[in-house]
Design a protein around this motif. Structure first.
Motif, short mmCIF file in Angstrom:
data_model
loop_
_atom_site.label_atom_id
_atom_site.label_comp_id
_atom_site.label_asym_id
_atom_site.label_seq_id
_atom_site.Cartn_x
_atom_site.Cartn_y
_atom_site.Cartn_z
N VAL A 6 -15.17 19.81 26.71
CA VAL A 6 -14.17 20.06 27.88
C VAL A 6 -15.06 18.45 28.87
O VAL A 6 -16.12 19.25 29.03
CB VAL A 6 -13.93 21.34 28.28
N GLY A 7 -14.14 17.54 29.60
CA GLY A 7 -14.66 16.88 30.47
C GLY A 7 -15.16 15.66 29.62
O GLY A 7 -15.67 14.46 29.69
N ALA A 8 -14.72 15.81 28.26
CA ALA A 8 -14.70 14.28 27.60
C ALA A 8 -14.53 13.26 28.10
O ALA A 8 -15.42 12.02 27.79
CB ALA A 8 -14.29 14.65 26.47
N THR A 11 -18.36 10.65 33.05
CA THR A 11 -19.69 10.08 32.74
C THR A 11 -19.83 10.46 31.95
O THR A 11 -20.68 9.82 31.23
CB THR A 11 -20.52 9.89 34.81
N ARG A 32 -6.48 15.33 32.46
CA ARG A 32 -5.63 14.36 32.63
C ARG A 32 -5.71 13.50 31.37
O ARG A 32 -4.62 13.05 30.64
CB ARG A 32 -5.66 13.15 33.87
N ALA A 41 -9.78 25.46 36.32
CA ALA A 41 -9.36 26.24 37.17
C ALA A 41 -8.35 27.12 37.77
O ALA A 41 -8.39 28.23 37.62
CB ALA A 41 -9.60 25.42 38.71
N ALA A 63 -17.71 19.24 32.80
CA ALA A 63 -16.28 19.47 33.82
C ALA A 63 -16.82 20.62 34.98
O ALA A 63 -17.67 20.80 34.64
CB ALA A 63 -15.38 19.46 33.21
N GLN A 65 -15.52 20.90 39.30
CA GLN A 65 -15.34 19.69 40.31
C GLN A 65 -16.26 20.98 41.58
O GLN A 65 -16.34 22.31 41.52
CB GLN A 65 -14.21 19.54 41.33
N ASN A 85 -13.37 26.29 40.52
CA ASN A 85 -13.41 25.28 39.79
C ASN A 85 -14.46 25.31 38.81
O ASN A 85 -15.13 25.84 37.43
CB ASN A 85 -13.11 23.78 40.49
N LYS A 86 -15.75 24.38 39.75
CA LYS A 86 -17.00 25.11 38.44
C LYS A 86 -17.75 26.11 37.63
O LYS A 86 -18.30 26.00 36.87
CB LYS A 86 -17.91 24.05 38.85
N GLY A 112 -26.56 21.26 37.65
CA GLY A 112 -27.66 20.69 38.19
C GLY A 112 -28.22 20.77 38.94
O GLY A 112 -29.01 22.16 39.53
N VAL A 157 -27.15 11.54 37.79
CA VAL A 157 -27.12 9.81 35.96
C VAL A 157 -27.21 9.26 37.07
O VAL A 157 -26.51 8.70 37.59
CB VAL A 157 -26.39 10.61 35.59
N THR A 160 -23.86 7.56 37.57
CA THR A 160 -22.82 7.81 38.61
C THR A 160 -24.03 7.41 40.59
O THR A 160 -23.20 7.15 40.67
CB THR A 160 -23.27 9.24 38.34
#
Ligand SMILES: NC(=O)c1ccc[n+]([C@@H]2O[C@H](COP(=O)([O-])OP(=O)(O)OC[C@H]3O[C@@H](n4cnc5c(N)ncnc54)[C@H](OP(=O)(O)O)[C@@H]3O)[C@@H](O)[C@H]2O)c1
Length: 198
Positions: A6-8, A11, A32, A41, A63, A65, A85-86, A112, A157, A160
């Motif tokens: 997920v979040g493939a 970055t 998307r 979420a 993923a 946010q 979300n996160k 993170g 990263v 980023t």
């Protein structure tokens, strides 16, 4: 292995897909840009995705946010957004995912560096990252059928930092960060937050 990422398209997610592709079937999901769409979420979106995929050996989430802003400017809605979300997005990927993951499978979430090394503006992000680290420690104790639950805590990263036009000297390339995800998926760790290192 059948591995859901997920979040493939992100970055970190792109590097994780590249690192895990050899010999595995990768199911790429994102908000998307992939054919498998999910909004972490929204718990009903997560359940719908899992029902459409069949059994999985591993779930990786890169993923999630959260809002970076001075504490005094973070509104109730900003905190709610970060928590939904996160934090709860990844918690719900685990809660809703257990029944879709094979015996001995794994979940790998993303926290993170701001969990352990905060900076002005990171209050909401540090909150959700630290919450996730507590969650994986506890969820690993109750995971059924030898399923493992870990997190990876990426540093900044390099790609980023480059995109943000910031000093890249403290960054780690996404391909190096991805190695920690590979360790979580293919190894025996559980309940840990893995820190990528050069
Ligand atoms: N990059 C860093 O330096 C760094 C450092 C430490 C921690 N992290 C953490 O690592 C994670 C990934 O970071 P990144 O830099 O790789 O992000 P990114 O490049 O912005 O990519 C985000 C990915 O997540 C997907 N996504 C966004 N919202 C989603 C949602 N509600 N449901 C499902 N998927 C969603 C995006 O999908 P679409 O492309 O389809 O929109 C995209 O695949 C984040 O949680 C971030 O906080 C990043």
């Amino acid at each position: 292995m059948r591995i859901l990422v997920v979040g493939a398209t992100g970055t970190i997610g792109r590097a994780v897909v590249a690192a895990l592709s050899a010999g595995n079937e990768i199911l790429s999901a994102s908000l998307r840009k992939t054919s498998i769409k999910v909004d972490i979420a929204d718990p009903s979106s997560i359940r719908l995705m899992y029902r459409s995929l069949g059994k999985l050996d591993a779930v990786v989430c890169a993923a999630g946010q959260a809002k970076f802003a001075p504490l005094a400017q973070l509104s109730d809605a900003d905190f709610r957004f970060c928590l939904d979300n996160k934090l709860m997005g990844q918690v719900n990927l685990v809660r809703c995912g257990f029944e879709h993951v094979e015996d001995g499978g794994s979940f790998t979430l993303t926290t993170g560096i701001l969990a352990q090394t905060p900076m002005p503006g990171s209050a909401a992000i540090s909150l959700v990252n630290a919450g996730l680290e507590g969650f994986v420690r506890a969820a690993a104790l109750e995971a059924p059928r030898n399923i493992r639950v870990n997190a990876v805590s990426p540093p900044w990263v390099t790609e980023t930092l480059q995109a943000l036009k910031m000093d890249v000297s403290q960054g780690l390339p996404a391909a190096v960060v991805a190695r920690a995800y590979v360790r979580s998926v293919t190894g025996t760790d559980t309940g840990l937050t893995l820190q990528p290192s050069p």
